[in-house]
Write an enzyme that holds these catalytic residues in place. Sequence first.
Site, PDB file in Angstrom:
ATOM      1  N   HIS A   7       0.830  -1.208   0.000  1.00  0.00           N
ATOM      2  CA  HIS A   7       0.000   0.000   0.000  1.00  0.00           C
ATOM      3  C   HIS A   7       0.864   1.258   0.000  1.00  0.00           C
ATOM      4  O   HIS A   7       1.620   1.493   0.944  1.00  0.00           O
ATOM      5  CB  HIS A   7      -0.878  -0.050   1.259  1.00  0.00           C
ATOM      6  CG  HIS A   7      -1.853   1.051   1.377  1.00  0.00           C
ATOM      7  ND1 HIS A   7      -1.892   1.902   2.454  1.00  0.00           N
ATOM      8  CD2 HIS A   7      -2.856   1.438   0.546  1.00  0.00           C
ATOM      9  CE1 HIS A   7      -2.875   2.764   2.290  1.00  0.00           C
ATOM     10  NE2 HIS A   7      -3.475   2.510   1.145  1.00  0.00           N
ATOM     11  N   GLU A  34       0.013  -0.861  -4.726  1.00  0.00           N
ATOM     12  CA  GLU A  34      -1.026   0.165  -4.826  1.00  0.00           C
ATOM     13  C   GLU A  34      -0.403   1.548  -4.826  1.00  0.00           C
ATOM     14  O   GLU A  34       0.617   1.785  -4.162  1.00  0.00           O
ATOM     15  CB  GLU A  34      -1.971   0.039  -3.620  1.00  0.00           C
ATOM     16  CG  GLU A  34      -3.237   0.866  -3.718  1.00  0.00           C
ATOM     17  CD  GLU A  34      -3.219   2.193  -2.987  1.00  0.00           C
ATOM     18  OE1 GLU A  34      -4.252   2.885  -3.014  1.00  0.00           O
ATOM     19  OE2 GLU A  34      -2.175   2.572  -2.394  1.00  0.00           O
ATOM     20  N   ASP A  36      -1.584   6.070  -5.567  1.00  0.00           N
ATOM     21  CA  ASP A  36      -2.644   7.069  -5.775  1.00  0.00           C
ATOM     22  C   ASP A  36      -2.162   8.099  -6.797  1.00  0.00           C
ATOM     23  O   ASP A  36      -1.017   8.560  -6.705  1.00  0.00           O
ATOM     24  CB  ASP A  36      -2.918   7.812  -4.462  1.00  0.00           C
ATOM     25  CG  ASP A  36      -3.226   6.867  -3.315  1.00  0.00           C
ATOM     26  OD1 ASP A  36      -4.253   6.206  -3.359  1.00  0.00           O
ATOM     27  OD2 ASP A  36      -2.401   6.794  -2.373  1.00  0.00           O
ATOM     28  N   HIS A  49      -1.074  10.793  -2.248  1.00  0.00           N
ATOM     29  CA  HIS A  49      -2.386  10.527  -1.639  1.00  0.00           C
ATOM     30  C   HIS A  49      -3.225  11.784  -1.528  1.00  0.00           C
ATOM     31  O   HIS A  49      -4.441  11.764  -1.740  1.00  0.00           O
ATOM     32  CB  HIS A  49      -2.187   9.910  -0.249  1.00  0.00           C
ATOM     33  CG  HIS A  49      -3.461   9.511   0.418  1.00  0.00           C
ATOM     34  ND1 HIS A  49      -4.186  10.375   1.200  1.00  0.00           N
ATOM     35  CD2 HIS A  49      -4.159   8.346   0.398  1.00  0.00           C
ATOM     36  CE1 HIS A  49      -5.270   9.755   1.649  1.00  0.00           C
ATOM     37  NE2 HIS A  49      -5.277   8.528   1.172  1.00  0.00           N
ATOM     38  N   GLU A 109      -5.133   4.084  -7.955  1.00  0.00           N
ATOM     39  CA  GLU A 109      -6.342   4.737  -7.425  1.00  0.00           C
ATOM     40  C   GLU A 109      -6.416   6.173  -7.931  1.00  0.00           C
ATOM     41  O   GLU A 109      -5.479   6.950  -7.763  1.00  0.00           O
ATOM     42  CB  GLU A 109      -6.315   4.712  -5.889  1.00  0.00           C
ATOM     43  CG  GLU A 109      -7.586   5.336  -5.335  1.00  0.00           C
ATOM     44  CD  GLU A 109      -7.630   5.449  -3.818  1.00  0.00           C
ATOM     45  OE1 GLU A 109      -6.827   4.790  -3.123  1.00  0.00           O
ATOM     46  OE2 GLU A 109      -8.476   6.218  -3.340  1.00  0.00           O
TER      47      GLU A 109
HETATM   48  O1  G3P Z   1      -6.939   1.470  -2.275  1.00  0.00           O
HETATM   49  C1  G3P Z   1      -7.011   1.160  -0.930  1.00  0.00           C
HETATM   50  C2  G3P Z   1      -6.714   2.356  -0.062  1.00  0.00           C
HETATM   51  O2  G3P Z   1      -5.543   2.941  -0.509  1.00  0.00           O
HETATM   52  C3  G3P Z   1      -7.823   3.365  -0.046  1.00  0.00           C
HETATM   53  O3  G3P Z   1      -7.664   4.347   0.925  1.00  0.00           O
HETATM   54  O4  G3P Z   1      -7.068   6.577   1.774  1.00  0.00           O
HETATM   55  O5  G3P Z   1      -5.347   4.785   1.708  1.00  0.00           O
HETATM   56  O6  G3P Z   1      -6.139   5.837  -0.405  1.00  0.00           O
HETATM   57  P1  G3P Z   1      -6.499   5.416   1.003  1.00  0.00           P
HETATM   58 CA    CA Z   2      -5.009   4.641  -2.012  1.00  0.00          CA
END
Ligand code: G3P
Ligand code: CA
Length: 239
Positions: A7, A34, A36, A49, A109
């Site tokens: 993450h 993952e 963003d 993020h 994301e």
């Molecule tokens: O994609 C899972 C997670 O990353 C979603 O929440 O706030 O960490 O982007 P956040």
């Molecule tokens: Ca995320």
Amino acid sequence: MVINFAHRGSLTEAPENTLPAFEKALTYQPKGMELDVQLTKDDVLVICHDAKLTRFNKESTTFIKKLTWEEIQQIDVGSSFSKEYKGLHLTRLEDVLSITPADVLLNVEIKNIPVIYPGIEKKLLDCLEAYNRLDNVIISSFDHVALQNIYQLHPTLRLGMLFHYRLLDTWKYVKDSGLPVYSIHPNHVYVDQTFVQTCKHAGYGVFPYTVNDWKRYEELVSYGVDGVFSNRSEIFQNK
Ligand code: G3P
Ligand code: CA
């Protein structure tokens, strides 16, 4: 087989969502990673993020969308993590695409809504296509209109529908959306066996976030999740 996602890279070892964090994560040979995405003023997809860099650098209070890539490279996002990363700047999506092995499933994301970044969906698809990534990516978002926009541009791409809060029947909401959603990405705190089973029975994968406790991870696996998003290398290395 579960697919666990590193993450935001390996965020305990380097500033989250930056190149060193992804390089560290890849040393564990995760099945998934993952990140963003946000968009600069001059249309560069950058990994972050938040819509601003204030969390990394208190002096930086301007929205990413108002800064050029050239300007963003002058902003230090590493010192607040440790001296070792002083001078580190944000990373472009393309820089991560170029180091990520083809067999690592990337979850990209879309972080801010198309109202803030008009056209981000098309730019994202163009970038993924340029790096031959369309076959091994999940595009996720809490903004389900963004997912619909992705679907209209590329009907066969894997879509991950993110949910902050529980709904009465999540699987039914997803079904009613009419989108060919690949997987449901719920906050793990409300995921129980019924949630997993109903979503899976409806034909969706289930990838809860963000699971950092080993016992909770094992519990979710026993419910039948397809994987989790985790900050912990013990979990995202899938051993
Ligand atoms: O994609 C899972 C997670 O990353 C979603 O929440 O706030 O960490 O982007 P956040
Ligand atoms: Ca995320």
